[in-house]
Design a protein around this motif. Sequence first.
Motif, short mmCIF file in Angstrom:
data_model
loop_
_atom_site.label_atom_id
_atom_site.label_comp_id
_atom_site.label_asym_id
_atom_site.label_seq_id
_atom_site.Cartn_x
_atom_site.Cartn_y
_atom_site.Cartn_z
N GLN A 1 11.71 -41.31 29.29
CA GLN A 1 13.03 -41.78 29.20
C GLN A 1 14.00 -41.18 27.90
OE1 GLN A 1 11.60 -45.39 25.93
NE2 GLN A 1 10.35 -45.91 27.37
N LEU A 2 13.64 -39.88 27.85
CA LEU A 2 14.76 -39.25 27.93
C LEU A 2 16.25 -39.40 28.74
CD1 LEU A 2 12.91 -36.44 25.74
CD2 LEU A 2 14.57 -37.99 24.29
N GLY A 3 15.40 -39.01 29.75
CA GLY A 3 16.94 -39.37 31.40
C GLY A 3 17.19 -40.26 31.44
N LEU A 4 17.07 -41.32 30.68
CA LEU A 4 18.27 -42.66 30.69
C LEU A 4 19.40 -42.24 30.11
CD1 LEU A 4 15.88 -45.32 29.17
CD2 LEU A 4 16.68 -45.10 31.39
N LEU A 5 19.83 -40.82 29.11
CA LEU A 5 20.82 -40.86 29.25
C LEU A 5 22.03 -40.61 30.92
CD1 LEU A 5 20.84 -37.58 26.74
CD2 LEU A 5 21.07 -39.64 26.53
N ASP A 6 21.25 -40.87 31.42
CA ASP A 6 21.79 -40.96 32.25
C ASP A 6 23.04 -41.97 32.21
OD1 ASP A 6 21.47 -38.62 34.29
OD2 ASP A 6 20.01 -39.74 34.66
N GLU A 7 22.30 -43.40 32.02
CA GLU A 7 22.77 -44.67 32.65
C GLU A 7 24.40 -44.45 30.84
OE1 GLU A 7 21.70 -46.31 34.48
OE2 GLU A 7 20.32 -45.44 35.24
N GLY A 8 23.74 -43.84 30.22
CA GLY A 8 24.60 -44.11 28.93
C GLY A 8 25.90 -43.38 29.01
N ALA A 9 25.53 -42.32 29.64
CA ALA A 9 26.54 -41.62 30.24
C ALA A 9 27.69 -42.09 31.09
CB ALA A 9 26.35 -39.97 30.68
N ALA A 10 27.22 -42.63 31.93
CA ALA A 10 27.94 -43.35 33.72
C ALA A 10 29.30 -44.34 31.93
CB ALA A 10 26.97 -44.04 34.63
N ARG A 11 28.09 -45.02 31.79
CA ARG A 11 28.38 -46.32 30.81
C ARG A 11 30.16 -45.87 30.31
NH1 ARG A 11 26.84 -49.87 27.55
NH2 ARG A 11 28.38 -51.30 27.29
N ALA A 12 30.02 -45.01 29.47
CA ALA A 12 30.55 -43.89 28.77
C ALA A 12 31.81 -43.60 29.57
CB ALA A 12 30.58 -42.80 28.03
N GLU A 13 31.78 -42.82 30.78
CA GLU A 13 32.41 -42.15 32.06
C GLU A 13 33.20 -44.01 32.27
OE1 GLU A 13 31.89 -38.52 33.68
OE2 GLU A 13 32.06 -40.35 35.52
N ARG A 14 32.82 -45.02 32.87
CA ARG A 14 33.43 -46.27 32.78
C ARG A 14 34.89 -46.70 32.22
NH1 ARG A 14 28.30 -47.36 35.52
NH2 ARG A 14 27.94 -48.83 34.05
N ALA A 15 33.72 -46.38 30.49
CA ALA A 15 34.67 -47.30 29.80
C ALA A 15 36.13 -45.95 29.71
CB ALA A 15 34.05 -47.06 28.57
N GLY A 16 36.32 -44.96 29.70
CA GLY A 16 37.18 -44.61 29.91
C GLY A 16 36.95 -43.50 28.14
N VAL A 17 36.03 -43.53 27.59
CA VAL A 17 35.57 -42.45 26.72
C VAL A 17 36.38 -41.01 26.97
CG1 VAL A 17 34.32 -42.68 24.28
CG2 VAL A 17 33.96 -44.33 25.70
N PRO A 18 36.81 -40.22 25.86
CA PRO A 18 36.35 -38.74 25.84
C PRO A 18 35.70 -38.02 25.69
CG PRO A 18 38.69 -39.55 25.05
CD PRO A 18 37.36 -40.70 24.64
N ALA A 19 35.34 -37.22 26.40
CA ALA A 19 34.14 -36.21 26.08
C ALA A 19 33.93 -35.19 24.84
CB ALA A 19 33.67 -35.31 26.68
N GLU A 20 35.29 -35.02 24.32
CA GLU A 20 35.68 -34.72 22.48
C GLU A 20 35.52 -35.76 21.97
OE1 GLU A 20 40.11 -35.31 24.15
OE2 GLU A 20 38.07 -34.22 25.39
N ARG A 21 34.57 -37.25 21.82
CA ARG A 21 35.04 -38.06 21.09
C ARG A 21 33.54 -38.16 20.69
NH1 ARG A 21 39.85 -41.39 20.80
NH2 ARG A 21 38.51 -42.76 19.94
N ILE A 22 32.82 -37.62 21.26
CA ILE A 22 30.80 -37.89 21.61
C ILE A 22 30.99 -37.14 21.27
CG2 ILE A 22 28.67 -37.93 23.01
CD1 ILE A 22 31.66 -39.38 25.05
N VAL A 23 29.38 -36.81 20.33
CA VAL A 23 29.62 -36.13 19.58
C VAL A 23 28.37 -35.33 19.86
CG1 VAL A 23 30.12 -37.24 17.31
CG2 VAL A 23 27.97 -37.22 17.59
N THR A 24 27.30 -36.25 20.86
CA THR A 24 26.34 -35.43 21.97
C THR A 24 27.26 -34.48 23.08
OG1 THR A 24 25.81 -37.48 22.65
CG2 THR A 24 24.27 -37.44 21.21
N THR A 25 28.26 -34.11 23.38
CA THR A 25 28.64 -33.13 24.02
C THR A 25 28.74 -31.99 23.39
OG1 THR A 25 31.26 -33.80 24.03
CG2 THR A 25 29.96 -34.81 25.66
N TRP A 26 28.91 -31.97 21.88
CA TRP A 26 29.27 -30.99 20.74
C TRP A 26 28.37 -30.19 21.09
CZ3 TRP A 26 31.11 -34.07 16.04
CH2 TRP A 26 32.61 -34.56 16.50
N PRO A 27 28.84 -28.73 20.88
CA PRO A 27 27.80 -27.57 20.40
C PRO A 27 26.31 -27.76 19.07
CG PRO A 27 29.42 -26.47 20.21
CD PRO A 27 29.72 -28.38 20.80
#
Length: 330
Positions: A292-318
């Motif tokens: 189920q860790l691979g379900l991040l694919d689904e969340g990322a696709a939803r966020a991208e469709r919603a126009g959420v910028p990567a820099e506002r997503i803490v799980t893109t941060w190092p």
Amino acid sequence: MEPVDALTEIAALLERERASRYRSKAFRTAAAAIEGLSERDLADTASLRRRAGIGDSSLAVIQEALAGDVPRYLAELRRRYAPARSDLRALLRGDLHCHSDWSDGTTPIASMVEAARSLGHEYLALTDHSPRLRVANGLTPERLREQLVEVARVDVPGVTLLSGIEVDILDAGELDQDDALLAELDVVVASAHSRLRMESPQMTRRLVAAASHPRVDVLGHVTGRLVSGERGTRPPSEFDARAVFSACAEHGVAVEINSRPEREDPPDELIALALEIGCLFAIDSDAHAPGQLGLLDEGAARAERAGVPAERIVTTWPLERLREWTNRAR
């Protein structure tokens, strides 16, 4: 392909649905049963049939893999669970919400971390449930302290395991764990799991209090809705979303985009509102099994469709920047 790899991948794909946890466990058991066997041993059908953990389905997978084919069952599951595609997925570095068999997950902590490594995660937060959620075997303070010792022992190269909790938001907005113990954790996800049909003014106060709490980093599956799945459907909780998201923005708390298909939480219109208000986001799997860790694919696709910028997503941060955020002044 290697039979062990085929069996393990089948288990991971089955784990994408909660309903399949027993089937997935059978394939993981079969993979463990043949680990280290030679090709000659694997070709001995009579011996394999006598081996504990090998059934007709797993035997067929082994034989088809040995023949050089992608097993038919695996090919079917790959088609059924083809990941959602997005450019954002490649930017995710980790996951701040997952469960182990210490609460209501299916596997040991190390298995979750190994699965995170295979996905290329830089970090993974272990966030088992808190005491009030007895149905999920929530962790008492004593058990959480024991778990912290275990977390410190886990050593999987390339992945940092962060200590954490999915702490229940109680009726008046209090958190279901000792405050001093929450202060010891790397990540605190706060979620409501009970009385989700509370009247809007009370639910608003409850969620605002949680988002304003100095120990909270992520507000988990904020509406509590279910849109599909074995548990049926459930309408979203009613609350003043602008007030709740304003509290998140003010206190630097990330709004979780929960990747589980049965949740799709928050709904698209609330993602848009949180984006407008200036919130941070965390794309999390809420995984209860390695696959189920691979379900991040689904969340990322939803966020991208919603126009959420990567820099506002803490799980893109190092990891270093993530730690600066979790250690922020409250």
